[in-house]
Write an enzyme that holds these catalytic residues in place. Structure first.
Site, mmCIF file in Angstrom:
data_model
loop_
_atom_site.group_PDB
_atom_site.id
_atom_site.type_symbol
_atom_site.label_atom_id
_atom_site.label_comp_id
_atom_site.label_asym_id
_atom_site.label_seq_id
_atom_site.Cartn_x
_atom_site.Cartn_y
_atom_site.Cartn_z
ATOM 1 N N LYS A 139 0.870 -1.181 0.000
ATOM 2 C CA LYS A 139 0.000 0.000 0.000
ATOM 3 C C LYS A 139 0.903 1.225 0.000
ATOM 4 O O LYS A 139 2.038 1.160 0.458
ATOM 5 C CB LYS A 139 -0.874 0.019 1.265
ATOM 6 C CG LYS A 139 -2.139 0.801 1.139
ATOM 7 C CD LYS A 139 -3.195 -0.032 0.426
ATOM 8 C CE LYS A 139 -4.588 0.464 0.665
ATOM 9 N NZ LYS A 139 -5.568 -0.593 0.437
HETATM 10 N N1 GLU Z 1 -7.404 -0.435 -2.734
HETATM 11 C C1 GLU Z 1 -8.158 -1.642 -2.882
HETATM 12 C C2 GLU Z 1 -8.086 -2.468 -1.611
HETATM 13 O O1 GLU Z 1 -7.906 -1.946 -0.533
HETATM 14 C C3 GLU Z 1 -7.788 -2.406 -4.132
HETATM 15 C C4 GLU Z 1 -6.366 -2.834 -4.237
HETATM 16 C C5 GLU Z 1 -5.978 -3.419 -5.596
HETATM 17 O O2 GLU Z 1 -6.835 -3.555 -6.447
HETATM 18 O O3 GLU Z 1 -4.805 -3.718 -5.742
HETATM 19 O O4 GLU Z 1 -8.288 -3.646 -1.620
#
Ligand code: GLU
Length: 453
Positions: A139
């Site tokens: 992230k």
């Molecule tokens: N931000 C989204 C999550 O928290 C999607 C992450 C992604 O598609 O890589 O799952």
């Protein structure tokens, strides 16, 4: 201002929330009751320890998973519209890549912190392992208030951040996606910048460096609604198990960004009406149920639910006390503490957001017998369809919506079954069961591979 979701912004001093991102421009902060600093990463580590006991996780594996592998922090300059240069701080936290490339969203948010990114990156590892998709967890993002930026500034920040990350991202290494405050346009800027940093013969092989792109630039059908679709599949499975007829039932949704608005829309197709919602501008209620299309359009145009005529204004307390069948938190972490958990008058909570219930709130919900479908399961539809997008990019394919939808449905339902079975078998909550299943996969892979050298 471009189409950026600013819905999930939480203020440190005057806490507020916004609906989970990935949707267009919304600016939906809602006041929060918990004032003290929330140690999100510690909360996630505690869940890891609880689940580690259940699956008998070797101590060295627990230790490896208790910290991210890489914590990348970059500082980079951007020329602002007023002619001045401003420094920004960007993060990419890579938690684990045992099962595949690092994967997870990028959050553009004024309160972005290392602690939050560590927590969120860790949760991505569990999500991907649980969903049996060949990715690890990551992230990141930039500490910035996107509501204060012009389109041009937002683009320059995005491109310069991508440049600063350099080869710390890549289609076979670490693949970002939208999250709070980011969207398809931002993903396309990242892709374009990244492509322009490689040898021109390699350009097209980089398309999969990000997911959640626009359809014209290599995105997947069904990705935009994927997170909400996954939430709704979980609700449907729970309803089946509990002989709970969804037709005619009611929901309350905190946050009306990507996840909140698509969940309201998809639930309305099942006969479930959303009777209360809210964002950083306040909360609203209507006994007839909101028209999800109209409210979503209003949010797209105005950045928040403020000024929408189809509902009466209510307080945060009234929102949480609204009697309904299902509550979908679709904003940010740490929204349901002791107070909210006591107020809630619902039969089920499905976590569209990441980490919306804090441990004190969760304890009360458990005492009150209100089941919680946990984030790592409930909102994993987003990363699941990100995986389908990545596969399509690798193969230069373009799958029809029906194919994406069908695959997502099978995956979500299978994961729900496995989590539910594990919870019953081990006598644990659905959250610890989801963590347990993820840890079992990682434990086996570590046992088979061993530790280098
Ligand atoms: N931000 C989204 C999550 O928290 C999607 C992450 C992604 O598609 O890589 O799952």
């Amino acid at each position: 201002m471009s189409e950026v979701d600013t819905t999930n912004v939480a203020e440190e001093k005057t806490p507020v929330i916004e609906p989970t991102s990935e949707l267009p421009p919304t600016s939906t902060e809602v006041s929060v009751s918990n004032d003290e600093k929330y140690e999100f990463f510690k909360v996630i580590q505690d869940y890891l320890d609880q689940a580690a006991k259940v699956v008998d996780l070797p101590e060295h594996v627990r230790d490896m998973l208790a910290q991210p592998k890489n914590e990348i922090i970059v500082h980079f300059p951007v020329a602002m519209d007023n002619g001045k240069m401003k420094m920004f701080k960007g993060y990419r936290i890579q938690h684990n890549n045992l099962l595949g490339p690092y994967k997870g969203g990028l959050r553009f948010h004024r309160t972005a912190s290392l602690d939050d990114f560590k927590a969120l990156a860790t949760m991505m590892t569990w999500k991907c392992a649980l969903m049996q998709i060949p990715f690890g967890g990551a992230k990141g993002g930039v500490k910035v208030d996107v509501s204060k930026l012009s389109d041009a500034e937002l683009m320059r920040i995005t491109r310069r951040f991508t440049h600063a990350l350099g080869n710390n991202i890549g289609p076979e290494y670490d693949i970002p996606a939208p999250d709070v405050g980011t969207n398809a346009q931002i993903m396309v800027w990242i892709m374009d910048t990244f492509m322009n940093q490689v040898d021109h013969t390699q350009k097209n092989a980089q398309r999969g460096v990000v997911t959640g792109k626009s359809l014209t630039c290599g995105g997947s059908q069904g990705r935009e609604k994927a997170t909400a679709q996954g939430v709704v599949h979980c609700i449907t499975e729970w309803a089946k198990d509990n002989r709970f007829d969804l037709e005619g039932k009611t929901a309350i949704i905190q946050g009306f960004g990507n996840v909140g608005s698509f969940t309201a829309l998809l639930l309305s197709r099942l006969g479930v009406s959303t009777i209360a919602t809210g964002d950083h501008t306040g909360y609203m209620r209507t006994s007839e149920g909101f028209n999800a299309h109209k409210l979503a359009d209003h949010v797209k145009k105005n950045g928040s639910i403020k000024g929408y005529v189809g509902g009466e204004s209510i307080s945060r307390e009234e929102f949480f006390s609204t009697k309904a069948d299902i509550f979908i938190p679709a904003a940010i972490e740490n929204q349901i503490g002791e107070v909210e958990a006591q107020l809630l008058d619902v039969a089920l909570i499905a976590e569209g957001a990441n980490g919306p219930c804090n441990p004190a709130g969760e304890r009360i919900l458990a005492e009150r017998g209100i089941p919680v479908i946990p984030d790592v399961l409930a909102n994993s539809g987003g990363v699941t369809v990100s995986y389908y997008e990545w596969v399509q990019n690798l193969r230069s394919e373009n799958w029809p919506l029906e194919k994406v939808d069908a695959r997502l449905e099978t995956k979500m339902k299978d994961a729900y079954r496995r989590v539910s079975f594990f919870a019953q078998e081990h006598g644990v909550s659905l959250r610890i069961a989801a963590y347990g299943l993820a840890l079992e996969a990682l434990k086996t892979a570590y046992a088979e591979r061993g530790i280098f050298p």
